[in-house]
Scaffold this active site. Sequence first.
Site, mmCIF file in Angstrom:
data_model
loop_
_atom_site.group_PDB
_atom_site.id
_atom_site.type_symbol
_atom_site.label_atom_id
_atom_site.label_comp_id
_atom_site.label_asym_id
_atom_site.label_seq_id
_atom_site.Cartn_x
_atom_site.Cartn_y
_atom_site.Cartn_z
ATOM 1 N N LYS A 136 0.829 -1.213 0.000
ATOM 2 C CA LYS A 136 0.000 0.000 0.000
ATOM 3 C C LYS A 136 0.860 1.258 0.000
ATOM 4 C CE LYS A 136 -4.497 -1.536 1.535
ATOM 5 N NZ LYS A 136 -5.658 -1.305 2.420
ATOM 6 N N LYS A 165 -3.210 -10.904 -7.051
ATOM 7 C CA LYS A 165 -4.510 -11.045 -6.391
ATOM 8 C C LYS A 165 -5.574 -10.163 -7.078
ATOM 9 C CE LYS A 165 -5.802 -8.787 -2.590
ATOM 10 N NZ LYS A 165 -6.162 -8.315 -1.234
ATOM 11 N N LYS A 221 -10.175 -4.912 -5.697
ATOM 12 C CA LYS A 221 -11.133 -3.882 -6.101
ATOM 13 C C LYS A 221 -10.457 -2.551 -6.397
ATOM 14 C CE LYS A 221 -12.226 -3.490 -1.187
ATOM 15 N NZ LYS A 221 -13.108 -3.975 -0.142
#
Length: 336
Positions: free
Chosen positions: A118, A200, A203
Site C-alpha cells: 500500500k 490477487k 477492487k
Amino acid sequence: MEQTAEKKQVIFSGIQPSGTLTIGNYIGALRNFVTLQHDYDCIYCIVDEHAITVRQNPADLRRRCLELAAIYIASGLDPKQNLIYCQSHVSAHAELAWILGCFTYMGELNRMTQFKAKSAAHEDNINAGLFTYPVLMAADILLYQTNLVPVGVDQKQHLELCRDIAQRFNAVYGNVFTIPEGYIPKVGAKIMSLQEPGKKMSKSDPEDTYIALLDSPDVIRKKIRRAVTDSDGEIRFDPENKPGVSNLLSMISALTGTPVNQVVSDLQGVGYGELKNRTTEAVVTALEPLQREYQRLIADKAYLQSVIDENGQKASALATRTLRKVQKKIGFAPRG
Ligand code: AMP
Ligand code: TRP
C-alpha cells in the site's frame, strides 16, 4: 450472543467499505461467513476506520457503509443472528488499538507485506494509520474474545501478528485475550486478477481485472471471455505454470462446491472457450440471488440503518467488557 452453558465459539471478520466488492471477497471471505453463521456467534464488521488509511471521498464512504451492510445481508447473513455493524460506531476499537500499539514493535509492522504494497501504491500518502493498520485489526478481533477469523490468505500475516500481540499481552497480565485462529478456505483463498493472473484480484485495480459482485451477467460474460489464459490449450490445475486457467478452475470449484480434480476431469476434451462458459455460468448462478436480494435491501435505507444501529449497540456492550478489563489490568485509574 447470550452467555449460557452452551455458549458458542465466536467468529469475527471485517471487510472495508472502500470500493466495489469482488468475487474474490465473496469466495475468500463472505461465502464462508454464511456457512459458519449457524455454528458460531458471528460478528461481521464494516471496517470504515481501516478504509480511511487510504483517502476516501466522504459521500462515497458514507454510502458504501450501508451498501456493505446490504451485501452482507444479501449474501445470506441474518442480521438477527449475526452482529453486522460499523467499526466507527464502537469507540472501543480505537481505544484498544491505542493500548495494543504500545505492545507492538515497529519492526513487526515494518515487515507487513500489505503495508509495503500500500505504501508503494500511495506514495504521496504513507500515513501512520497505514503503518498501524494491523494493530487496529488486532483490536477488532481481540475485543470480542474471538476464536475464529475467516479471511482470505492475504490477511494471514496480520492475523499472526494479532496472535503475537495477544500472547505478549497475556504473558504480562494473565489470560485477558482469547488467542484467535484463522479460517482460510482450502479453495479460493486467493482469487487472482483476470488480466494478470499472477496477482490477487483487487477492487482497487482497473475494472476489467475483477468481477464485481453487482456486475450484470453480460458484463461478467465479457470480462471472463477476455480473461488471460495461456497458449498450451490444456485444462489442468497448476497455479504456478498455468495461473489463468487455474484461477478459472478455482472459481468453478469454490462456487459449485465441486472438488477441483472433479472440475478438471469434467472438462477434459473441451477448449478454453467452454472453460470460460462454465466459469461464467458458475459465477452468474452464484451471484443472481445475491443481486436480487441486494436490490430489494438497498431500496430500504431505513431498515439498513436500523440494523447497523441496533447491532452497533450490542457490539459496543460486548466490546466494552473486554476494554474495561484491559484498562484495569494496565493500571488505568478506576471509574468512580
Ligand atoms: P478487503 O477487500 O481487503 O477488505 O478484504 C475483505 C476480505 O476478502 C478479506 O478476508 C480478504 O482476505 C478477502 N479477499 C480480498 N480479495 C481476495 C481475493 N482476491 N481472493 C480471496 N480473498 C480475498
Ligand atoms: N484487514 C482486513 C482486509 O483488508 C479487514 C479487516 C479489518 C479484518 N479488521 C479485521 C478482517 C478483523 C478480519 C478480522 O481485508
